[in-house]
Design an enzyme around this catalytic site. Structure first.
Site, short mmCIF file in Angstrom:
data_model
loop_
_atom_site.label_atom_id
_atom_site.label_comp_id
_atom_site.label_asym_id
_atom_site.label_seq_id
_atom_site.Cartn_x
_atom_site.Cartn_y
_atom_site.Cartn_z
N SER A 49 30.85 -44.45 -26.92
CA SER A 49 29.51 -44.65 -27.31
C SER A 49 29.19 -43.46 -28.08
CB SER A 49 28.58 -44.67 -26.19
OG SER A 49 29.03 -44.66 -25.05
N MET B 218 26.42 -47.04 -23.79
CA MET B 218 27.43 -47.03 -24.78
C MET B 218 28.69 -47.50 -24.22
SD MET B 218 28.29 -43.28 -24.87
CE MET B 218 29.47 -43.51 -23.80
N PHE C 118 22.97 -46.77 -16.64
CA PHE C 118 23.34 -45.86 -17.73
C PHE C 118 24.73 -46.21 -18.26
CE2 PHE C 118 20.69 -43.45 -14.78
CZ PHE C 118 19.83 -42.73 -15.59
N ASP C 119 24.87 -46.15 -19.56
CA ASP C 119 26.19 -46.06 -20.15
C ASP C 119 26.69 -44.63 -19.92
OD1 ASP C 119 28.46 -46.52 -21.66
OD2 ASP C 119 27.46 -46.13 -23.55
N GLY C 120 27.97 -44.40 -20.15
CA GLY C 120 28.53 -43.08 -19.90
C GLY C 120 28.54 -42.20 -21.13
#
Length: 454
Positions: free
Chosen positions: A5, A1, A305-307
Site C-alpha cells: 500500500s 492498503m 486498518f490496512d498495514g
C-alpha cells in the site's frame, strides 16, 4: 492498503510550492487518489465523490526519484516537538554585530515556557469555571489529554444536495438554502456512526474513570460559513452527539487550525484537504460512503486498518512495487527482526490501545467497547512475521490480524462491520464500498504513484 500500500509521504516544504504549481492544470491534482478529482470549493468542502468520477491524476509529484520521506508523526506530537526544538537566538557570526542581519531572532526557550505556563493558567481558569456549573453534560477534556478527532461537515452529515446547489448556483444561494432549511435535520454522513461509536466509548470511560480526561474529543472542522452553523448545531443536538468544539472558516481551508486543536485524526470528504493535512504530518483520511446500508454495532467501536502505508511506512511496499513480489518476500524474511517504520495511522492505533488498557485495568477485557483489526493483503507465512514483530516491538496489540494473501478485502470487511476501514489504495476502498463498508482513503506512500484512473 494492500500487499503494497502506498500512500505518499508528507512533502518536503522545499518542493511543496513546486507541487502546487503543477496542480494548477486540470491534468494534475494534489493528493488525488484513483477515481478522485481535485476540488477546492470552499463552503461545501469539495465535490460529492458519489457521482461520476473524472479522470484522475496518475503522475508522481515528487519527480523521477520516486522516494517518499518518512512519516514525521502525529500533528500534536509534531507541534510539541517543533516547540521543543525552537532554539534561542543564534550567536552572531564573527565580525557581525549582535542582532544585525536579515534573520528574525527566534523566541527564547524562556519565552516558550512562559507561553506554556500562561496556557496552563488559562485552562485552569476555564476548568474552575466549568467546575462551578451545574450540568449533566461532561466537561470537554483538556486538549493535551484528549484524543482529538476532527471531522468535516460533509464527513459527519450527508450534504450532497447542498453541495450541488453550491456548485451550480454559487455560495450565496448555498447559504440561503441552508438558512431556509436550518430546522430540517441532516441525514448521517460516512463518519457519523464512527463518531457515535467514539462517544459510546467516552460514556463507558466516564463510568469507570469519572475524573479522567483521556478520552475522545470530537471537533467539527469545516470551511462552511458561520451562517450554516445553526443547521449543523440543530442536527448534532437532534442525534444527541456531544460535539462542543466547532471551527467554521467561512470558505478558507481549515487545515491550519488542525495543529492548534492538537488533532490526532482528521476525516474529511475533500481529498485535497486530506492531502494537505497528511503533508503537515497529521493522520488524515478521505471518507467514502458505503453503497449499501448495513447495521453497525452500538456497543463496540470497530476500527480496521490496512498495514503498509497506513499503520506502517511504505518501505516494504516500495520493494514490492519496484522489484516485484519475490523480492518483496525475500526482503521481508531477511528483515523479519527489524521493525518497520511507522505510518500515518500508527499513532491512532496507539491511542486506541491506550484506551483499551484502561478497560483491561478494570477487568473489562471481555466487555471492552473497542476492537481493532489488521486487514492486509500480505501473506502470513512469507511476510507476516515482520508485521507482528513490529507491533510487538511498539508494545501494541491488535485484536484480530487477517492476512489475505492478495484476496479481496470486501468480503472480510462485511463480516467485521467496522465503523471505519483505513486503506491507502483506492481499489480496496472501492471494493469495500460496494459491499457496504465505510472506507477511508489514506493518501500516503508509493502506491499513490501507481493509482490508475477509473
Amino acid at each position: 492498503m494492500g500487499l503494497g500500500s502506498g500512500a505518499r509521504a508528507p512533502v518536503d516544504p522545499a518542493v511543496r510550492g513546486e507541487l502546487r504549481a503543477g496542480c494548477a492544470s486540470g491534468s494534475e491534482g494534489r493528493g488525488v487518489g484513483r477515481g478522485q478529482e481535485r476540488d477546492c470549493s470552499p463552503p461545501g468542502e469539495g465535490r460529492d465523490r458519489s457521482g461520476p468520477r473524472p479522470q484522475a491524476c496518475t503522475a508522481p509529484r515528487r519527480g523521477s526519484a520516486g522516494a517518499f520521506p518518512a512519516w514525521p508523526g502525529r500533528g500534536r506530537e509534531a507541534a510539541a516537538a517543533a516547540a521543543s526544538r525552537s532554539p534561542a537566538t543564534a550567536p552572531a557570526a564573527p565580525g557581525t554585530m549582535s542582532g544585525s542581519g536579515p534573520e528574525e531572532p527566534q523566541p527564547s526557550q524562556a519565552s516558550e515556557e512562559d507561553r506554556q505556563q500562561e496556557a496552563e493558567q488559562d485552562w485552569a481558569a476555564a476548568k474552575a469555571f466549568y467546575d462551578n456549573l451545574v450540568t449533566q453534560r461532561p466537561r470537554p477534556p483538556k486538549p493535551q489529554n484528549a484524543i482529538t478527532v476532527a471531522v468535516s461537515s460533509r464527513a459527519l452529515f450527508n450534504l450532497v444536495e447542498e453541495q450541488r446547489i453550491y456548485e451550480e448556483q454559487g455560495v450565496e444561494k448555498y447559504v440561503e438554502y441552508q438558512q431556509k432549511n436550518e430546522n430540517i435535520i441532516l441525514k448521517p454522513g460516512p463518519a457519523f456512526y464512527f463518531v457515535k461509536a467514539l462517544e459510546h466509548v467516552n460514556t463507558r470511560l466516564l463510568e469507570l474513570y469519572p475524573d479522567d480526561e483521556e478520552r475522545f474529543d470530537i471537533v467539527l472542522m469545516t470551511n462552511v460559513h458561520a451562517q450554516v452553523g445553526v443547521r449543523l448545531i440543530n442536527s448534532i443536538n437532534h442525534y444527541g452527539l456531544t460535539i462542543e468544539r466547532f471551527c467554521m472558516t467561512g470558505g478558507q481551508s481549515p487545515i491550519g487550525y488542525l495543529t492548534a486543536y492538537l488533532t490526532n485524526l482528521y476525516l474529511s470528504a475533500d481529498s485535497d484537504k486530506v492531502q494537505e493535512a497528511i503533508e503537515a504530518g497529521i493522520a488524515s483520511a478521505t471518507m467514502f460512503t458505503a453503497n449499501k446500508d448495513v447495521v453497525y454495532s452500538d456497543t463496540q467501536l470497530r476500527v480496521a486498518f490496512d498495514g503498509d502505508a497506513v499503520i506502517f511506512s511504505d518501505e516494504s511496499e516500495q520493494i514490492f512495487k519496484e522489484q516485484g513480489l519475490d523480492r518483496f518476500f525475500e526482503h521481508e524474511q531477511l528483515n523479519e527482526n527489524k521493525p518497520l517504520a511507522q505510518g500515518p495511522l500508527k499513532g491512532f492505533l496507539e491511542d486506541l490501545g491506550k484506551l483499551q488498557k484502561k478497560f483491561y485495568a478494570k477487568n473489562e477485557r471481555l466487555n471492552c467497547p473497542i476492537r481493532t483489526y489488521l486487514v492486509t493483503a500480505r501473506s502470513a507465512a512469507s511476510s507476516g512475521a515482520r508485521v507482528l514483530k513490529t507491533l510487538r516491538s511498539w508494545g501494541l496489540e491488535i485484536d484480530e490480524a487477517l492476512f489475505l494473501a492478495g484476496a479481496p478485502k470486501g468480503p472480510i470487511l462485511v463480516k467485521i462491520h467496522p465503523h471505519i476501514f483505513f486503506d491507502d489504495q483506492m481499489f480496496h476502498i472501492e471494493g469495500a464500498q460496494k459491499l457496504g463498508a465505510i472506507a477511508a482513503h489514506v493518501p500516503y506512500g508509493i502506491s499513490q504513484k501507481y493509482q490508475k484512473s477509473s
